[in-house]
Motif scaffolding. Structure first.
Motif, PDB file in Angstrom:
ATOM      1  N   UNK A 402       0.832  -1.196   0.000  1.00 54.74           N
ATOM      2  CA  UNK A 402       0.000   0.000   0.000  1.00 54.74           C
ATOM      3  C   UNK A 402       0.875   1.258   0.000  1.00 54.74           C
ATOM      4  N   UNK A 403       1.493   1.548  -1.137  1.00 53.55           N
ATOM      5  CA  UNK A 403       2.256   2.787  -1.238  1.00 53.55           C
ATOM      6  C   UNK A 403       1.422   3.805  -2.019  1.00 53.55           C
ATOM      7  N   UNK A 404       1.591   5.076  -1.677  1.00 49.48           N
ATOM      8  CA  UNK A 404       0.660   6.113  -2.139  1.00 49.48           C
ATOM      9  C   UNK A 404       1.381   7.206  -2.911  1.00 49.48           C
ATOM     10  N   UNK A 408      -3.898   4.098  -3.970  1.00 49.26           N
ATOM     11  CA  UNK A 408      -5.225   4.709  -4.127  1.00 49.26           C
ATOM     12  C   UNK A 408      -5.686   4.615  -5.578  1.00 49.26           C
ATOM     13  N   UNK A 409      -4.749   4.800  -6.499  1.00 47.52           N
ATOM     14  CA  UNK A 409      -5.093   4.675  -7.925  1.00 47.52           C
ATOM     15  C   UNK A 409      -5.512   3.239  -8.234  1.00 47.52           C
ATOM     16  N   UNK A 410      -4.759   2.272  -7.725  1.00 48.57           N
ATOM     17  CA  UNK A 410      -5.105   0.869  -7.976  1.00 48.57           C
ATOM     18  C   UNK A 410      -6.449   0.515  -7.344  1.00 48.57           C
ATOM     19  N   UNK A 597     -10.944  16.087 -10.038  1.00 52.92           N
ATOM     20  CA  UNK A 597      -9.775  16.468  -9.253  1.00 52.92           C
ATOM     21  C   UNK A 597      -9.707  15.625  -7.988  1.00 52.92           C
ATOM     22  N   UNK A 598      -8.551  15.032  -7.752  1.00 52.02           N
ATOM     23  CA  UNK A 598      -8.312  14.268  -6.524  1.00 52.02           C
ATOM     24  C   UNK A 598      -7.141  14.936  -5.809  1.00 52.02           C
ATOM     25  N   UNK A 599      -7.417  15.937  -4.967  1.00 50.13           N
ATOM     26  CA  UNK A 599      -6.330  16.701  -4.353  1.00 50.13           C
ATOM     27  C   UNK A 599      -5.498  15.903  -3.370  1.00 50.13           C
ATOM     28  N   UNK A 600      -6.039  14.794  -2.844  1.00 50.43           N
ATOM     29  CA  UNK A 600      -5.258  13.978  -1.928  1.00 50.43           C
ATOM     30  C   UNK A 600      -5.617  14.180  -0.473  1.00 50.43           C
ATOM     31  N   UNK A 608      -7.842   7.923  -0.452  1.00 50.20           N
ATOM     32  CA  UNK A 608      -8.495   6.705  -0.936  1.00 50.20           C
ATOM     33  C   UNK A 608      -9.950   6.984  -1.293  1.00 50.20           C
ATOM     34  N   UNK A 609     -10.654   7.691  -0.407  1.00 50.70           N
ATOM     35  CA  UNK A 609     -12.072   7.975  -0.637  1.00 50.70           C
ATOM     36  C   UNK A 609     -12.264   8.826  -1.885  1.00 50.70           C
ATOM     37  N   UNK A 610     -11.423   9.841  -2.046  1.00 52.11           N
ATOM     38  CA  UNK A 610     -11.523  10.705  -3.221  1.00 52.11           C
ATOM     39  C   UNK A 610     -11.255   9.924  -4.502  1.00 52.11           C
ATOM     40  N   UNK A 611     -10.278   9.026  -4.456  1.00 53.32           N
ATOM     41  CA  UNK A 611      -9.943   8.256  -5.641  1.00 53.32           C
ATOM     42  C   UNK A 611     -11.085   7.315  -6.018  1.00 53.32           C
TER      43      UNK A 611
END
Length: 633
Positions: A402-404, A408-410, A597-600, A608-611
């Motif tokens: 779980x690297x970011x 989150x994209x995966x 937009x996924x600001x992070x 994760x939720x935004x993605x």
């Protein structure tokens, strides 16, 4: 004898005067009949056009309810039961579609029975011919048929037959009429273009911007999660938490001495009597410590040597009047490996080494920023893998961690596959990845680090969503290379759609990146008809609202124009705090798509939720309904 005379010289017209009256009568009757028929036919024709218009409008409105329902759930969906939530939305849309169709018909003075006259089905495209078929009654539904009837013999019924005017003379005063229309949602050939560059691991590193955004504790916790994802390995005597190193002396004789190095302090321990020590500092100066006693001592520089980094220590101790010496070169890798108990331990991955790792702990600026310089542990080792050995060829098992923001994209990619599977609208999915270069992802080959096998090379745009998901799950940040060729990824997606998309499907690209374009393909040029105004005039005033002199971004827009000219839709997703949002927004505008937009956020959980919501929004952005009067449009 009486004679009768008959005149034969009368005009011929006088002889047939009564016949003309009869012919005139029948002619008038025929004309009246034709006139009545033409008027009634006109009424029927007008009514049929009106009914067809109502059927068209009602079918489109009903199908639009499916799109609306999917869009509504995209803001709330999360991983866990994606397929169930999508199918629930489809069922909900079915009820709303019936209500909407009835409402539209009523507004236009027509009647439909929503339970009988509104039908739902699933439209599919043949993969080879592109021919579409609709199977009615099969869910999930992406096609709606609306029937408008005027066939009820009861004159008081809202769907009564159409009254005729003059035809009543012929005892035929009503006619039954019917119109129907089918509205459907096109299936898509959707190519996801994923950023695999090295920056996709930045939120798991002790970078200054990551610490400012997430806090160091969150990054430390994330490194722990990565360690557990790797099955919590340990090497030598290293545990997860970073700690100061304790080094035993290398003397083969007894008694032994051990030294714990704490940067500018050393703890010396022996089973005998300490006598003397000399500490060498990073500026090549030294300080002697005489007349020591006891079996342990903590030493550090004093006076002008206070706080200096210790790089070498010499210790003398006594036994039975005999003096023994132990030397500790604290920048010697063999000495440090002895302290970590790594001598004889194989380094676990194809690239990197224990010496390289030790050097990283001694010198890396990010390790220093986190306060872990000169310390050793699995936390530092995990950071070393992520930062210095991130490609698959170097550290293959990072794909499972779980690297970011990469994880989150995966996760979002998995949700996209689940969404499309639950939606079951016949969409096909392809995967393109880019970094310094770009490629279509269609295979996964077992190699000792990966046990799964996938091969969709014959149909790289496929409805086998699990194959796409399996491939993308087994990737990692900088899987191949480090830099970011956004235009190259877009170019690869266009080629893939050109060669493998189905006839009749909507061609769609989802382009995403977490950073900035910083490299391009070779041998490209700007087309003669390239126009910023035509692509980025947001306000419609004839002036471009986005332009750039950056060659890598310009190259991306050259590929955007190529997609536009082919009629392809481009959605974009900007990921992370450092993404160029204006750049991605302009691409989406030019490509007639949506920009997400996924600001992070400030936490990994928020990211994760935004993605997940971003990918759900793209998945739910089905094409606008289209109309047909045939069941096989």
């Amino acid at each position: 004898m009486k004679t009768t005379t008959i005149r034969t010289d009368l005009p011929r017209e006088e002889k047939r005067k009564g016949a003309f009256m009869i012919l005139t009568f029948f002619g008038i009757m025929a004309t009246a009949g034709f006139l009545a028929m033409s008027i009634d036919l006109g009424v029927v024709a007008v009514f049929k056009v009106r009914m067809q218009n109502v059927a068209d409008a009602a079918a489109l409105a009903a199908a639009q309810e499916i799109s609306i329902a999917l869009d509504e759930i995209s803001d709330q969906i999360s991983s866990g039961n994606v397929q169930g939530e999508v199918q629930d939305a489809n069922s909900y849309a079915q009820d709303q579609a019936r209500v909407m169709a009835e409402h539209v018909a009523e507004l236009n003075g027509m009647f439909i029975d929503p339970q009988i006259d509104v039908l739902f089905g699933q439209r599919t495209l043949d993969e080879n011919s592109g021919e579409a078929t609709i199977t009615w009654g099969v869910s999930p539904f992406n096609a709606v048929k609306v029937i408008v009837r005027k066939d009820n013999p009861s004159q008081t019924a809202p769907d009564a037959k159409v009254d005729l005017f003059f035809a009543k003379m012929f005892d035929n005063d009503q006619v039954a009429l019917r119109a129907e229309a089918v509205a459907y949602i096109d299936s898509r050939d959707l190519v996801v273009v994923m950023d695999f560059s090295g920056s996709m691991v930045y939120d798991s590193l002790w970078r200054s911007d990551s610490i400012d955004k997430l806090g160091q504790q969150a990054i430390d916790d994330g490194l722990y999660n990565i360690w557990t994802d790797l099955d919590s390995p340990t090497y030598g005597n290293m545990q997860f938490d970073n700690d100061w190193i304790t080094i035993p002396s290398d003397s083969s004789s007894s008694p032994k001495v051990s030294l714990t190095w704490k940067k500018s302090t050393v703890d010396i321990t022996t089973t005998k009597q300490l006598d003397y020590a000399r500490l060498y500092f990073s500026d090549n100066k030294y300080q002697n410590f005489s007349s020591l006693s006891g079996q342990s001592k903590t030493l550090s520089g004093t006076g002008s040597n206070s706080g200096k980094l210790i790089k070498y220590a010499k210790v003398r101790y006594k036994e039975n009047g005999r003096e023994y010496y132990a030397d500790f070169d604290l920048f010697d890798y063999d000495t440090l490996k002895r302290g970590l108990d790594l001598n004889g331990v194989n380094y676990p991955y194809p690239s990197g080494s224990w010496n390289s790792f030790i050097s990283y702990c001694l010198n890396d600026s990010e390790v220093n920023r986190a306060g872990y310089r000169y310390q050793f542990g699995m936390m530092n080792l995990v950071h070393y893998w992520l930062d210095a050995q991130m490609p698959y060829s170097s550290t293959p098992e990072l794909w499972k961690t779980r690297h970011y923001p990469f994880n989150a994209v995966k996760s979002g990619g998995s949700l996209l596959c689940e969404f499309l599977d639950g939606l079951d609208f016949g969409d096909h999915l392809g995967l393109v990845t880019y970094d310094t270069y770009h490629r279509v992802e269609s295979q996964l080959v077992p190699d000792g680090w990966v046990s799964e096998s996938v091969d969709i090379g014959a149909t790289p745009i496929t409805d086998d969503y699990s194959a796409i998901d399996t491939i993308q799950k087994h990737k990692q940040a900088a899987h191949y290379y480090n830099t970011t060729n956004v235009g190259g990824g877009l170019h690869e997606a266009i080629k893939l759609l050109d060669e493998h998309s189905r006839y009749g499907s909507q061609k769609t690209i989802l382009l995403m990146t977490d950073g900035n374009a910083n490299t391009s393909d070779n041998n490209w040029s700007v087309p003669s008809d390239f126009s910023w105004n035509a692509m980025t005039d947001y306000n419609g005033d004839g002036v471009a609202d986005y332009t750039t002199s950056d060659s890598h971004k310009l190259y991306t827009f050259v590929r955007v124009k190529q997609a536009i000219d082919k009629g392809y839709t481009i959605h974009t997703m900007s990921v992370g705090a450092n993404a160029d949002r204006d750049f991605m927004k302009a691409i989406a505008f030019a490509g007639d798509g949506i920009w997400v937009d996924v600001p992070g956020g400030t936490t990994v959980a928020a990211m994760e939720e935004q993605m997940l919501q971003a990918f759900a929004r793209i998945a739910a952005n089905v094409p606008p309904p289209k109309l047909t009067h045939s069941e096989s449009p």
